[in-house]
Every structure is written in structure tokens, then in C-alpha cells.
Design a protein around this motif. Sequence first.
Motif, PDB file in Angstrom:
ATOM      1  N   ARG A 137      -0.605 -67.837  -8.617  1.00 53.43           N
ATOM      2  CA  ARG A 137      -1.436 -67.263  -7.550  1.00 53.43           C
ATOM      3  C   ARG A 137      -0.680 -67.265  -6.221  1.00 53.43           C
ATOM      4  O   ARG A 137      -0.760 -66.310  -5.458  1.00 53.43           O
ATOM      5  N   LEU A 138       0.031 -68.377  -5.955  1.00 55.13           N
ATOM      6  CA  LEU A 138       0.799 -68.456  -4.709  1.00 55.13           C
ATOM      7  C   LEU A 138       1.896 -67.390  -4.671  1.00 55.13           C
ATOM      8  O   LEU A 138       2.108 -66.753  -3.641  1.00 55.13           O
ATOM      9  N   GLU A 139       2.573 -67.183  -5.791  1.00 52.52           N
ATOM     10  CA  GLU A 139       3.594 -66.144  -5.850  1.00 52.52           C
ATOM     11  C   GLU A 139       2.984 -64.766  -5.599  1.00 52.52           C
ATOM     12  O   GLU A 139       3.545 -63.949  -4.860  1.00 52.52           O
ATOM     13  N   ALA A 140       1.838 -64.537  -6.219  1.00 56.72           N
ATOM     14  CA  ALA A 140       1.156 -63.253  -6.024  1.00 56.72           C
ATOM     15  C   ALA A 140       0.754 -63.078  -4.562  1.00 56.72           C
ATOM     16  O   ALA A 140       0.904 -61.995  -3.988  1.00 56.72           O
ATOM     17  N   LEU A 141       0.248 -64.155  -3.948  1.00 61.50           N
ATOM     18  CA  LEU A 141      -0.133 -64.085  -2.537  1.00 61.50           C
ATOM     19  C   LEU A 141       1.079 -63.837  -1.644  1.00 61.50           C
ATOM     20  O   LEU A 141       1.000 -63.066  -0.685  1.00 61.50           O
ATOM     21  N   GLU A 142       2.202 -64.490  -1.977  1.00 61.22           N
ATOM     22  CA  GLU A 142       3.416 -64.273  -1.191  1.00 61.22           C
ATOM     23  C   GLU A 142       3.857 -62.816  -1.280  1.00 61.22           C
ATOM     24  O   GLU A 142       4.242 -62.211  -0.272  1.00 61.22           O
ATOM     25  N   GLU A 143       3.790 -62.232  -2.465  1.00 62.91           N
ATOM     26  CA  GLU A 143       4.138 -60.818  -2.635  1.00 62.91           C
ATOM     27  C   GLU A 143       3.195 -59.925  -1.836  1.00 62.91           C
ATOM     28  O   GLU A 143       3.606 -58.969  -1.193  1.00 62.91           O
ATOM     29  N   GLN A 144       1.911 -60.285  -1.910  1.00 61.16           N
ATOM     30  CA  GLN A 144       0.911 -59.514  -1.175  1.00 61.16           C
ATOM     31  C   GLN A 144       1.175 -59.613   0.332  1.00 61.16           C
ATOM     32  O   GLN A 144       1.100 -58.609   1.054  1.00 61.16           O
ATOM     33  N   ILE A 145       1.524 -60.802   0.802  1.00 62.10           N
ATOM     34  CA  ILE A 145       1.819 -61.001   2.226  1.00 62.10           C
ATOM     35  C   ILE A 145       3.040 -60.161   2.622  1.00 62.10           C
ATOM     36  O   ILE A 145       3.043 -59.517   3.667  1.00 62.10           O
ATOM     37  N   LYS A 146       4.075 -60.151   1.774  1.00 63.33           N
ATOM     38  CA  LYS A 146       5.261 -59.337   2.064  1.00 63.33           C
ATOM     39  C   LYS A 146       4.898 -57.863   2.177  1.00 63.33           C
ATOM     40  O   LYS A 146       5.359 -57.160   3.075  1.00 63.33           O
ATOM     41  N   ARG A 147       4.053 -57.393   1.243  1.00 63.55           N
ATOM     42  CA  ARG A 147       3.628 -55.984   1.287  1.00 63.55           C
ATOM     43  C   ARG A 147       2.853 -55.701   2.571  1.00 63.55           C
ATOM     44  O   ARG A 147       3.066 -54.686   3.228  1.00 63.55           O
ATOM     45  N   HIS A 148       1.943 -56.626   2.916  1.00 58.52           N
ATOM     46  CA  HIS A 148       1.152 -56.430   4.134  1.00 58.52           C
ATOM     47  C   HIS A 148       2.041 -56.448   5.370  1.00 58.52           C
ATOM     48  O   HIS A 148       1.835 -55.662   6.296  1.00 58.52           O
ATOM     49  N   LYS A 149       3.038 -57.332   5.380  1.00 60.63           N
ATOM     50  CA  LYS A 149       3.968 -57.358   6.517  1.00 60.63           C
ATOM     51  C   LYS A 149       4.703 -56.028   6.609  1.00 60.63           C
ATOM     52  O   LYS A 149       4.884 -55.489   7.703  1.00 60.63           O
ATOM     53  N   GLY A 150       5.129 -55.521   5.449  1.00 64.49           N
ATOM     54  CA  GLY A 150       5.789 -54.209   5.438  1.00 64.49           C
ATOM     55  C   GLY A 150       4.848 -53.123   5.922  1.00 64.49           C
ATOM     56  O   GLY A 150       5.241 -52.259   6.720  1.00 64.49           O
ATOM     57  N   ASP A 151       3.597 -53.162   5.455  1.00 67.87           N
ATOM     58  CA  ASP A 151       2.601 -52.176   5.897  1.00 67.87           C
ATOM     59  C   ASP A 151       2.357 -52.287   7.396  1.00 67.87           C
ATOM     60  O   ASP A 151       2.247 -51.277   8.096  1.00 67.87           O
ATOM     61  N   LEU A 152       2.272 -53.522   7.895  1.00 67.70           N
ATOM     62  CA  LEU A 152       2.042 -53.729   9.327  1.00 67.70           C
ATOM     63  C   LEU A 152       3.226 -53.222  10.146  1.00 67.70           C
ATOM     64  O   LEU A 152       3.044 -52.592  11.188  1.00 67.70           O
ATOM     65  N   LYS A 153       4.437 -53.492   9.654  1.00 71.19           N
ATOM     66  CA  LYS A 153       5.628 -53.009  10.352  1.00 71.19           C
ATOM     67  C   LYS A 153       5.612 -51.487  10.402  1.00 71.19           C
ATOM     68  O   LYS A 153       5.853 -50.891  11.455  1.00 71.19           O
ATOM     69  N   PHE A 154       5.302 -50.865   9.263  1.00 69.62           N
ATOM     70  CA  PHE A 154       5.236 -49.406   9.208  1.00 69.62           C
ATOM     71  C   PHE A 154       4.154 -48.888  10.167  1.00 69.62           C
ATOM     72  O   PHE A 154       4.383 -47.940  10.916  1.00 69.62           O
ATOM     73  N   ALA A 155       2.984 -49.525  10.141  1.00 69.30           N
ATOM     74  CA  ALA A 155       1.879 -49.098  11.007  1.00 69.30           C
ATOM     75  C   ALA A 155       2.271 -49.249  12.480  1.00 69.30           C
ATOM     76  O   ALA A 155       1.970 -48.372  13.301  1.00 69.30           O
TER      77      ALA A 155
END
Length: 101
Positions: free
Chosen positions: A29-47
Motif C-alpha cells: 500500500r505504501l509503495e502504491a501511495l508513493e507512486e500515486q504521490i509521484k503522479r500527483h506531483k507530476g500532475d501538479l507540476k504540469f498544472a
Amino acid sequence: RLTRLEQGQDEHAHVVGVVFEHVVETGYRLEALEEQIKRHKGDLKFAREQAEKYEREGRMLGRKQIEVDDKLAEIRMEMETTDEANKLLLLRREVEVAACW
């Protein structure tokens, strides 16, 4: 039949197994959350980049709008001046025509 010691060891092994499964599951679950956080950071950077781009474009459009408004005001003034000049020419012609009579 199991002795009390063996029963205790079985219970301990069972608890350890359950805890181990929980730790492994939590790790996934932690690994999945870390991946999700990375994606969100990428999305936030793009936004953020998009927002900055639109802000720059908005400022450019704002400047262009001011230029257009200024040009329109200039054209209106020229039209008013032309209208006044035309009125004066018409009046002059009327005076010339009246003077001829």
C-alpha cells in the motif's frame, strides 16, 4: 495432543504470520501511495506550468487588448475629425453656392 508450550508456540507463529502479512500488505500500500504521490506531483507540476503559461498569455492578450483599444480610440478621433472636416467642407460649399446666387 499439543502441550501448552506447543499451543503457545502455534499461537505465536500464527500471530507472527498475521503481523507479517499485514506488514507486507502495508508495504504494498505504501509503495502504491508513493507512486500515486509521484503522479500527483507530476500532475501538479504540469498544472502549475500550464497556469503560468496561461497567465503569461493572458498578460500578452491584455497588452494586445490595450493596444487595440488605443487604436480604436485613435480611429474614432480620426473619424470625428473627418466628420468635422466634411461638415466644414459642406458648409463652405453651401456658402459658395449661396454667394453665387
